[in-house]
Enzyme design. Structure first.
Site, PDB file in Angstrom:
ATOM      1  N   LYS A 112     -17.430 -15.261  20.831  1.00  0.00           N
ATOM      2  CA  LYS A 112     -18.376 -15.251  19.712  1.00  0.00           C
ATOM      3  C   LYS A 112     -18.913 -16.655  19.399  1.00  0.00           C
ATOM      4  O   LYS A 112     -19.995 -16.804  18.863  1.00  0.00           O
ATOM      5  CB  LYS A 112     -17.708 -14.689  18.450  1.00  0.00           C
ATOM      6  CG  LYS A 112     -17.067 -13.315  18.572  1.00  0.00           C
ATOM      7  CD  LYS A 112     -18.062 -12.197  18.579  1.00  0.00           C
ATOM      8  CE  LYS A 112     -17.495 -10.815  18.305  1.00  0.00           C
ATOM      9  NZ  LYS A 112     -16.392 -10.362  19.128  1.00  0.00           N
TER      10      LYS A 112
HETATM   11  C1  LIG Z   1     -16.154  -9.059  19.647  1.00  0.00           C
HETATM   12  C2  LIG Z   1     -15.194  -8.998  20.749  1.00  0.00           C
HETATM   13  C3  LIG Z   1     -15.317  -8.049  21.776  1.00  0.00           C
HETATM   14  C4  LIG Z   1     -16.400  -6.991  21.780  1.00  0.00           C
HETATM   15  O1  LIG Z   1     -17.681  -7.567  21.910  1.00  0.00           O
HETATM   16  P1  LIG Z   1     -18.975  -6.716  21.575  1.00  0.00           P
HETATM   17  O2  LIG Z   1     -20.121  -7.662  21.734  1.00  0.00           O
HETATM   18  O3  LIG Z   1     -18.823  -6.250  20.165  1.00  0.00           O
HETATM   19  O4  LIG Z   1     -19.024  -5.587  22.516  1.00  0.00           O
HETATM   20  C5  LIG Z   1     -14.413  -8.098  22.815  1.00  0.00           C
HETATM   21  N1  LIG Z   1     -13.405  -8.994  22.836  1.00  0.00           N
HETATM   22  C6  LIG Z   1     -13.251  -9.914  21.870  1.00  0.00           C
HETATM   23  C7  LIG Z   1     -12.116 -10.868  21.945  1.00  0.00           C
HETATM   24  C8  LIG Z   1     -14.131  -9.952  20.797  1.00  0.00           C
HETATM   25  O5  LIG Z   1     -13.986 -10.866  19.837  1.00  0.00           O
END
Ligand SMILES: *Cc1c(COP(=O)(O)O)cnc(C)c1O
Length: 463
Positions: A112
């Protein structure tokens, strides 16, 4: 570059407005009116560039006139300077055709950060120029919230409120949200699950009087700018494995469909991605939807990969929009049906279009744990549970000689209990954040109630 809503009834906006707005006023999500493409030669020319330079080349066509080239280069440089690895998104090899794309070297140890750090700098530049202040409200299953707080803490023109499901995020995730001491940071523990957090967030955006009063801005993965930032690492990874001269597959641990949708955009831009494999945990709405053609929500079950404990996968709407021939009206009808009945059937033509690009699989809790253990024993790599869900599904979809890239979405130290249960090893936090467990926490508990939330936000921003 113009952005249109997936439901076809909201104003058409430029990049900067779409970014500052987040959710479209008709409840839809903004997507580019046309997807810019990169030629074979332009993709080949990315080889040998640093991450930041490649980021500039890939994202620039989407920005239109919003930022000058110099300004955008500075923004990218500031966004990624806090990463703990010079490659930003390094690849490691797990097997003959299997590679791991490590996306967890940012300040909060999850992918993120790639989008949130960039969006923080973009907001700062745009708001300073406009002399405006906004209220950012986000919902998180854990990692978005910490990444958002890290990106926006202490910035001049923003208050940031993060709703997280009380008791359903890991210790490290919670502490990353509750320990920053800046006055513009507000961590809110909501009595409910992630879908409740996301639903209240959408309610706030759909209350136009409130939305305008507090100048609400959204940084959830529904924000187009976040998807865009994530497109970059598909290019850098694929090019380092031989694209555009060769096809590459990707497997993506998926919750809200944001990360994998970025891969879809890269493919639409001309990157030779063969298959994009959706990997879900036991909350498998996307896997079921692709298999059966029926998109049906069932209650969220807590898992050891909590950032994927989601049953309403917001960004799927963007893929559906394309699969339905970009008919906003058709998307709006299906979304109304979902709201009313908890399900809809994907029309046959759209399902076929989706299946041309996406494959899918799921991992049970036991399979996730077994994958962490097996990969540790065979390669020495320690995966977080989300990344292990991806690796398990990737292994089922290998088709040599096409390289498969599994996205590693978080650092194992963010989920130490699950990792220790699988390997006996409790992975330590990187040295730069080792004091996290000593810092004082600051959090407000809130009911799953729209009016109460709105009152709290009004009161806090009036300070
Ligand atoms: C947010 C997240 C996901 C999922 O990502 P999306 O974009 O919502 O599909 C997977 N793994 C981790 C560690 C995350 O923080």
């Amino acid at each position: 570059m113009r952005y249109v809503s997936t439901r076809g009834r909201a104003p058409v906006l430029g990049f900067e407005e779409a970014m500052l707005t987040g959710l479209a006023r008709d409840g839809g999500l903004y997507v580019p009116e046309t997807i810019p493409s990169m030629s074979h030669a332009e993709i080949a020319a990315l080889a040998g560039l640093g991450y930041e330079e490649a980021a500039f080349e890939v994202m620039r066509p989407f920005l239109g006139e919003s930022f000058s080239d110099g300004e955008f280069r500075d923004i990218i440089a500031r966004a990624y300077r806090g990463f703990g690895h010079p490659a930003r998104a390094p690849l490691v090899q797990l097997g003959a055709n299997h590679f791991l794309l490590e996306l967890f070297h940012g300040p909060t140890l999850a992918f993120k950060d790639f989008a949130m750090q960039l969006i923080g700098q973009l907001f700062q530049a745009a708001l300073a120029r406009r002399g405006q202040r906004v209220t950012i409200v986000g919902a998180t299953s854990g990692d978005t919230g910490s990444a958002a707080i890290e990106a926006f803490r202490g910035l001049d023109n923003v208050d940031v409120f993060i709703l997280f499901p009380e008791g359903r995020v890991s210790d490290v995730q919670r502490r990353q949200m509750t320990t920053p001491s800046e006055a513009n940071v507000h961590a809110l523990a909501l009595r409910g699950d992630f879908d409740d957090c996301q639903a209240r967030l959408k309610d706030m955006f759909n209350d136009f009087a409130f939305r305008d009063e507090v100048r609400l801005a959204g940084v959830n993965s529904i924000n187009w700018a976040r998807v865009l930032a994530q497109v970059v690492y598909y290019f850098t990874a694929a090019v380092s494995l031989g694209a555009p001269h060769r096809e590459i597959d990707f497997t993506v641990p998926t919750g809200n469909f944001g990360d994998i949708f970025a891969g879809y955009i890269a493919r639409r831009m001309g990157l030779p991605i063969g298959r994009l494999v959706i990997a879900t945990n036991l909350n498998d709405i996307l896997h079921r939807a692709l298999e059966t053609g029926i998109y049906e929500t069932r209650g969220v079950k807590p898992s050891i990969s909590p950032s994927m404990d989601i049953q309403v996968s917001s960004n799927f709407e963007r893929a559906l929009f394309d699969a339905l021939g970009r008919e906003g009206e058709a998307v709006a009808q299906l979304m109304d049906e979902l709201k009313a009945t908890g399900r809809f059937t994907i029309p046959q033509g759209a399902l076929e279009a989706l299946r041309e690009v996406f494959a899918s699989g799921r991992a049970s809790e036991e399979e996730t744990t077994a994958t962490i253990r097996r990969l540790y024993e065979s390669t020495g790599q320690i995966l977080c549970p989300h990344s292990a869900v991806g690796a398990k599904v990737a292994l089922e979809h290998l088709r040599a000689p096409v390289p498969m890239v599994s996205l590693a979405t978080a650092h194992p130290a963010k989920f130490p209990d699950a990792v220790e249960a699988a390997t006996g090893i409790r992975p330590p936090l990187p040295g730069r954040m080792a004091d996290l467990h000593e810092c004082k926490e600051r959090v407000s508990e809130v009911e799953n109630d729209l009016a109460a939330l709105q009152a709290l936000i009004r009161e806090r921003i009036a300070r």
